[in-house]
Design an enzyme around this catalytic site. Sequence first.
Site, PDB file in Angstrom:
ATOM      1  N   LYS A  74       0.798  -1.130   0.069  1.00 26.03           N
ATOM      2  CA  LYS A  74      -0.308  -0.269  -0.148  1.00 26.03           C
ATOM      3  C   LYS A  74       1.056   1.184  -0.140  1.00 26.03           C
ATOM      4  O   LYS A  74       1.554   1.516   0.597  1.00 26.03           O
ATOM      5  CB  LYS A  74      -0.944  -0.063   1.311  1.00 26.03           C
ATOM      6  CG  LYS A  74      -1.330   1.727   0.992  1.00 26.03           C
ATOM      7  CD  LYS A  74      -2.998   0.860   2.403  1.00 26.03           C
ATOM      8  CE  LYS A  74      -2.039   1.707   3.172  1.00 26.03           C
ATOM      9  NZ  LYS A  74      -3.164   1.792   4.496  1.00 26.03           N
ATOM     10  N   ARG A 118     -10.292  -0.707   7.049  1.00 28.89           N
ATOM     11  CA  ARG A 118      -9.116  -2.290   7.987  1.00 28.89           C
ATOM     12  C   ARG A 118      -8.704  -1.443   9.188  1.00 28.89           C
ATOM     13  O   ARG A 118      -8.468  -2.286  10.239  1.00 28.89           O
ATOM     14  CB  ARG A 118      -8.128  -2.620   7.181  1.00 28.89           C
ATOM     15  CG  ARG A 118      -6.929  -1.320   6.520  1.00 28.89           C
ATOM     16  CD  ARG A 118      -6.120  -1.171   7.672  1.00 28.89           C
ATOM     17  NE  ARG A 118      -5.070  -0.633   7.087  1.00 28.89           N
ATOM     18  CZ  ARG A 118      -4.155   0.175   8.238  1.00 28.89           C
ATOM     19  NH1 ARG A 118      -4.796   1.111   9.132  1.00 28.89           N
ATOM     20  NH2 ARG A 118      -2.485   1.083   7.374  1.00 28.89           N
ATOM     21  N   GLN A 146     -13.396   8.247  10.926  1.00 29.71           N
ATOM     22  CA  GLN A 146     -12.943   6.686  11.054  1.00 29.71           C
ATOM     23  C   GLN A 146     -14.039   6.911  12.717  1.00 29.71           C
ATOM     24  O   GLN A 146     -14.296   5.493  12.787  1.00 29.71           O
ATOM     25  CB  GLN A 146     -11.570   7.227  11.752  1.00 29.71           C
ATOM     26  CG  GLN A 146     -10.806   5.746  12.682  1.00 29.71           C
ATOM     27  CD  GLN A 146     -11.086   4.338  11.709  1.00 29.71           C
ATOM     28  OE1 GLN A 146     -11.685   3.474  12.107  1.00 29.71           O
ATOM     29  NE2 GLN A 146     -10.789   4.671  10.306  1.00 29.71           N
ATOM     30  N   GLY A 227      -6.097   7.424  16.861  1.00 34.02           N
ATOM     31  CA  GLY A 227      -5.541   8.738  16.258  1.00 34.02           C
ATOM     32  C   GLY A 227      -3.955   8.886  15.786  1.00 34.02           C
ATOM     33  O   GLY A 227      -3.486   9.606  15.153  1.00 34.02           O
ATOM     34  N   ALA A 228      -3.143   8.045  16.808  1.00 34.33           N
ATOM     35  CA  ALA A 228      -1.819   8.686  16.581  1.00 34.33           C
ATOM     36  C   ALA A 228      -0.839   7.794  15.892  1.00 34.33           C
ATOM     37  O   ALA A 228      -1.150   7.211  15.695  1.00 34.33           O
ATOM     38  CB  ALA A 228      -0.912   8.786  18.479  1.00 34.33           C
ATOM     39  N   LYS A 233       2.903  12.772  18.791  1.00 31.75           N
ATOM     40  CA  LYS A 233       0.689  12.494  18.785  1.00 31.75           C
ATOM     41  C   LYS A 233       0.393  11.476  19.862  1.00 31.75           C
ATOM     42  O   LYS A 233       0.646  10.407  20.392  1.00 31.75           O
ATOM     43  CB  LYS A 233       0.280  12.483  16.994  1.00 31.75           C
ATOM     44  CG  LYS A 233       0.526  13.619  16.593  1.00 31.75           C
ATOM     45  CD  LYS A 233      -1.272  12.799  15.669  1.00 31.75           C
ATOM     46  CE  LYS A 233      -0.726  13.381  14.400  1.00 31.75           C
ATOM     47  NZ  LYS A 233      -1.511  13.446  13.190  1.00 31.75           N
ATOM     48  N   SER A 298      -3.464   1.491  17.432  1.00 32.53           N
ATOM     49  CA  SER A 298      -3.507   0.766  16.106  1.00 32.53           C
ATOM     50  C   SER A 298      -2.421   1.717  15.541  1.00 32.53           C
ATOM     51  O   SER A 298      -3.036   3.122  15.224  1.00 32.53           O
ATOM     52  CB  SER A 298      -4.588   0.852  16.202  1.00 32.53           C
ATOM     53  OG  SER A 298      -4.909   0.671  14.823  1.00 32.53           O
TER      54      SER A 298
END
Length: 332
Positions: A74, A118, A146, A227-228, A233, A298
């Site tokens: 990707k 995903r 999201q 988010g991070a 972040k 994630s």
Amino acid sequence: MAHEHSHQETRIVTGETVERLVDMETAISAVRSAFVDIGSDDAVMPPKTYVDVHAENGDFRAMPAAVDGSAGVKWVNVHPDNEERFGLPTVMGLAIVSDPASGYPLGILDGTTLTRIRTGAAAAVATDALAPTDVSSLGILGAGEQARTQLDAILQVRDLDEVVLSDLDDSAIERFIDAESNRNLSIRPGSPEDVAACDIVSTTTPSREPILRRDWIEAGTHINAIGADAEGKQELETELLTDAAVVIDDWEQCAHSGEINVPVSNGALTEVDLLGTLGAVLTDGTETAADSITVFDSTGLAIQDIAVGSAVFEAAKAEDAGERIDIIGAQQ
């Protein structure tokens, strides 16, 4: 003879078609299987590569993998000024799915929709593995694309009757509520503290200052930290991360740019403090205490993209969706 393969074509699949061809249940199943494969060392995934374009305040990421009979990469960008400068999304991408046997490019898919789906699916797999079964409320921090995917995905693995949503932009909350109004659950706006009071929490903001505080979170809460995605972040207070059982998707990625990157860089958190990777949790059957706070960090793995991308490609082939082109040209 080489020329007998000249009928091969590459299928191009748009985001709209990706969305139509893959439902969340299929995505969750593909992503769970990909995490089990990486947990059992049955997948190949070199580290994500970052290509910074400082002059444009953006970057590209290249994410290759081979998993479950598929191979691919990707190529995805993150350009935060896009909306303002070009009227384009911050994140866009393409996924290429290749035949592991010959290397022939089977499909080129929109990676934008793929990424969104995903990412939601991974949170559902983690929630299913880590959250108590008798939960009823989901709190979401950030009401963008999201956030909707988180709701869709988590509803596949837990029965919810209440959603609490917090966002700095009231119109984003209104759009979310309008879009999800047909669901049989109560959706209401609230403060970050109201979100934190829910059984499951998903954070989907680009914040650099922690928003969720340790003392708001009760025992038994499961948090998906989505988010991070860059150095600096952080959405969860460091004390929350050090107190929780933290499950990551990948150590290199999370330490570099996931929710844990700040506490890792200043030494507040090390790899041994974590419960482990989601792949290991799924394959080793690691149990967490019923009263522990669990966090899934994630960052998004190439195996997720290729597993879901491959499912999309198979579905496209089955119903001849997308456009077929002979991109390589006649073979000699």
